[in-house]
Design a protein around this motif. Sequence first.
Motif, short mmCIF file in Angstrom:
data_model
loop_
_atom_site.label_atom_id
_atom_site.label_comp_id
_atom_site.label_asym_id
_atom_site.label_seq_id
_atom_site.Cartn_x
_atom_site.Cartn_y
_atom_site.Cartn_z
N GLY A 72 0.83 -1.20 0.00
CA GLY A 72 0.00 0.00 0.00
C GLY A 72 0.85 1.24 0.00
O GLY A 72 2.08 1.18 -0.05
N PRO A 73 0.21 2.41 0.07
CA PRO A 73 0.95 3.66 -0.04
C PRO A 73 1.81 3.98 1.18
O PRO A 73 1.58 3.47 2.28
CB PRO A 73 -0.15 4.71 -0.22
N THR A 74 2.78 4.83 0.97
CA THR A 74 3.66 5.31 2.01
C THR A 74 2.87 5.94 3.15
O THR A 74 1.90 6.66 2.92
CB THR A 74 4.62 6.36 1.41
N ALA A 75 3.28 5.63 4.39
CA ALA A 75 2.74 6.24 5.62
C ALA A 75 1.35 5.76 5.99
O ALA A 75 0.72 6.33 6.87
CB ALA A 75 2.75 7.77 5.53
N ALA A 76 0.89 4.67 5.38
CA ALA A 76 -0.45 4.18 5.68
C ALA A 76 -0.49 3.34 6.96
O ALA A 76 -1.56 3.14 7.54
CB ALA A 76 -0.99 3.35 4.51
N GLY A 77 0.66 2.82 7.41
CA GLY A 77 0.69 1.99 8.61
C GLY A 77 1.05 0.54 8.37
O GLY A 77 0.69 -0.33 9.16
N LYS A 78 1.78 0.28 7.29
CA LYS A 78 2.10 -1.11 6.92
C LYS A 78 3.05 -1.77 7.91
O LYS A 78 2.88 -2.95 8.26
CB LYS A 78 2.73 -1.13 5.52
N SER A 79 4.06 -1.05 8.35
CA SER A 79 5.10 -1.66 9.18
C SER A 79 4.55 -2.17 10.51
O SER A 79 4.88 -3.28 10.95
CB SER A 79 6.24 -0.67 9.44
N ASP A 80 3.72 -1.36 11.17
CA ASP A 80 3.17 -1.80 12.46
C ASP A 80 2.29 -3.03 12.29
O ASP A 80 2.33 -3.95 13.10
CB ASP A 80 2.36 -0.66 13.10
N LEU A 81 1.48 -3.04 11.24
CA LEU A 81 0.63 -4.20 11.00
C LEU A 81 1.48 -5.44 10.73
O LEU A 81 1.21 -6.52 11.25
CB LEU A 81 -0.32 -3.95 9.83
N ALA A 82 2.52 -5.29 9.92
CA ALA A 82 3.37 -6.43 9.61
C ALA A 82 4.02 -6.99 10.87
O ALA A 82 4.11 -8.22 11.03
CB ALA A 82 4.44 -6.01 8.59
N LEU A 83 4.45 -6.12 11.77
CA LEU A 83 5.03 -6.59 13.02
C LEU A 83 4.00 -7.34 13.85
O LEU A 83 4.30 -8.40 14.42
CB LEU A 83 5.58 -5.40 13.81
N ASP A 84 2.79 -6.81 13.94
CA ASP A 84 1.73 -7.49 14.68
C ASP A 84 1.47 -8.88 14.12
O ASP A 84 1.33 -9.86 14.86
CB ASP A 84 0.43 -6.68 14.65
N LEU A 85 1.40 -8.97 12.79
CA LEU A 85 1.13 -10.26 12.15
C LEU A 85 2.28 -11.23 12.37
O LEU A 85 2.07 -12.42 12.63
CB LEU A 85 0.85 -10.06 10.66
N ALA A 86 3.50 -10.73 12.24
CA ALA A 86 4.66 -11.61 12.44
C ALA A 86 4.70 -12.14 13.87
O ALA A 86 5.03 -13.31 14.10
CB ALA A 86 5.95 -10.85 12.11
N GLU A 87 4.35 -11.29 14.82
CA GLU A 87 4.32 -11.74 16.22
C GLU A 87 3.27 -12.82 16.44
O GLU A 87 3.52 -13.82 17.11
CB GLU A 87 4.02 -10.55 17.14
N GLN A 88 2.10 -12.63 15.89
CA GLN A 88 0.99 -13.54 16.16
C GLN A 88 1.04 -14.82 15.32
O GLN A 88 0.43 -15.83 15.71
CB GLN A 88 -0.34 -12.82 15.94
N LEU A 89 1.74 -14.78 14.19
CA LEU A 89 1.72 -15.91 13.28
C LEU A 89 3.10 -16.57 13.11
O LEU A 89 3.31 -17.30 12.14
CB LEU A 89 1.20 -15.45 11.91
N CYS A 90 4.00 -16.33 14.07
CA CYS A 90 5.33 -16.94 14.02
C CYS A 90 6.02 -16.61 12.69
O CYS A 90 6.41 -17.51 11.93
CB CYS A 90 5.25 -18.45 14.21
N GLY A 91 6.15 -15.32 12.44
CA GLY A 91 6.68 -14.90 11.15
C GLY A 91 7.99 -14.15 11.24
O GLY A 91 8.45 -13.77 12.33
N GLU A 92 8.60 -13.96 10.08
CA GLU A 92 9.75 -13.10 9.92
C GLU A 92 9.44 -12.12 8.79
O GLU A 92 8.68 -12.44 7.87
CB GLU A 92 11.01 -13.91 9.59
N ILE A 93 10.02 -10.93 8.88
CA ILE A 93 9.72 -9.85 7.94
C ILE A 93 10.67 -9.90 6.74
O ILE A 93 11.87 -10.09 6.90
CB ILE A 93 9.86 -8.48 8.63
N VAL A 94 10.10 -9.71 5.55
CA VAL A 94 10.89 -9.52 4.33
C VAL A 94 10.55 -8.14 3.79
O VAL A 94 9.42 -7.88 3.37
CB VAL A 94 10.58 -10.61 3.28
#
Length: 309
Positions: free
Chosen positions: A17-39
Amino acid sequence: MPERTGDAATTPIAVIGPTAAGKSDLALDLAEQLCGEIVNIDAMQQYRGMDIGTAKLTVSERRGIPHHQLDVLEVTDIATVARYQAAAVADVENIRSRGLRPVIVGGSMMYVQSLLDEWAFPATDPAVRAKWEAVLERDGVEQIHRSLTAADPEAAASILPTDGRRMVRALEVVELTGQPFAASAPKIGEPRWGTVVLGVDRDTAELDERIAERTRLMFETGLIDEVEGLLSLGLREGVTASRAIGYAQALDVLAGEYDIEHARERTFIGTRRYVRRQRSWFRRDDRVCWLDGASPTLTSDALAAIDAP
């Protein structure tokens, strides 16, 4: 047909999605809850030392979650979609092989499509490339933009008008293939690995406010100093890095061409223009499940979308 897996626990999630929409925080939340790593899938966050102007998360902000494709290039390196594609595919497949979930996050449009749609890149011709690079060097980015507009208006509209390198590549492809640059792009179909694609966006007025605040903080928390420190590492000579939004304007400040207030305004305007291109690109993709980045239930909304049939 792109590869699919029957193991839902390792099916990648892309947060775009677009810059500054809030992608990074959501990705961290999902990685925490779903045993993930960020790419990471933000082109400029690949550069070491380019932190403030790219809104790169600090190590402490990453919540202990491993991040891939951050800080993998020097500022003198040329960032290419092909290099990213090969490296990110290897990262995703390694994460999955360990039984974890890749969470791909960022907003670089061609990078997203290269990773999810197995983009096969057209051949190059050094002579044709050199011809257009000579035009860029002699006549500047404005002339390259005019040439691309005449040859392929759609490509000219979709590429940042300061990105001379990418416009040169588009002109090379058009000349070699006799077709529009977009014709070499993959057709949107089943995403590689069966990736779940989530889009995060916000109301335009609210997003503009967030961009303005992010831009203000960039300049107040040391962007000029960061850029000054990168000069000794070759930032001004970097073909890709020196043209990043915010960095190009900071370089102009250091060269005495802009004052900081003007640089901040130009950065804000450039970011808003880039957001319009991001929206136009991503909204064409009907695989994206769009979410409101301002929603207090954003994470639970995303989890519900991931679990939906």
